[in-house]
Design an enzyme around this catalytic site. Sequence first.
Site, short mmCIF file in Angstrom:
data_model
loop_
_atom_site.label_atom_id
_atom_site.label_comp_id
_atom_site.label_asym_id
_atom_site.label_seq_id
_atom_site.Cartn_x
_atom_site.Cartn_y
_atom_site.Cartn_z
N SER A 138 0.55 -0.78 -0.28
CA SER A 138 -0.18 -0.32 -0.24
C SER A 138 0.53 1.56 -0.23
O SER A 138 2.17 1.83 0.63
CB SER A 138 -0.95 -0.29 0.99
OG SER A 138 -1.62 1.20 1.68
N TYR A 151 -1.56 -0.88 11.17
CA TYR A 151 -1.92 -0.97 9.81
C TYR A 151 -0.16 -0.39 8.80
O TYR A 151 -0.54 -0.90 7.77
CB TYR A 151 -3.16 -0.73 9.13
CG TYR A 151 -3.05 -0.33 7.88
CD1 TYR A 151 -3.59 -1.61 7.31
CD2 TYR A 151 -3.43 0.18 6.82
CE1 TYR A 151 -3.71 -2.11 5.75
CE2 TYR A 151 -3.56 0.27 5.45
CZ TYR A 151 -3.73 -1.16 5.36
OH TYR A 151 -4.24 -0.82 3.83
#
Length: 261
Positions: A138, A151
């Site tokens: 990501s 995260y």
Amino acid sequence: MSLQRRFAIVTGASTGIGLELARCCAKDGFDLLIAADEDRIHQAAAELRATGADVEAAQVDLSTMDGVDRLYAATEARPVDALLANAGRGLGHAFLDQDFAKARSVIDTNITGTAYLIHKIGNDMRRRKSGRILITGSIAGFVPGSFQAVYSASKAFLNSFSFAIREELKDSGVSVTCLMPGATNTEFFRRADMLDTSVGTIGKDDPCYVARIGFDAMMSGEGDVVSGWKNKLQSRVAHVVPAGVLASQHRKWAEPGTAKD
């Protein structure tokens, strides 16, 4: 399953980017073993079978070693031509306000389970001198993600990990590609309890578009791909802006109560 067709494993394939990656594989002539920790994986398998692919579903918890072992056993020793390691969890709110069991699940799913699965399948690929691995990282991994701290850190691990093992596997016949999307229109933000945040309510990328970019990059053997020009710009900015500034900016996006009207 037919032995003539190529065989791919896609994790986190019940919805979102994972399901779209599985569709890409099916359209490109792969038989599939798809995995997720929810019942909807069986519905996804039924949808994918309509394309003509041979599809098996494994409902397993990939945050556990046992879950990974069960998925590996479900291959029935069939050689895996492509592993699309997409399974992941998100979690919003400040770290000290989070339920630590949920924070640990993010770490165990995104990092431990992913690394363990790649270790098992990757060794088989290296022995055969053939295979493709796609890891869903990501652009969040480029930024100290305040109010998404665990995260974002897990995605930083995956981004780095993918480049490292790609170098280690150079000339082995096994390619490693990292797909680094930005905010995508999936159930991620609902599941991460982030619908009251700015990033949870803004416009997002189409998961079909993101998956196609990742799949094509994997099939071409590219090292990494960032989906969307805005995300590419953000990733470049992240390399020159001080970490403290990035963390402060991220607060505006991810702090609860910042949702746009």
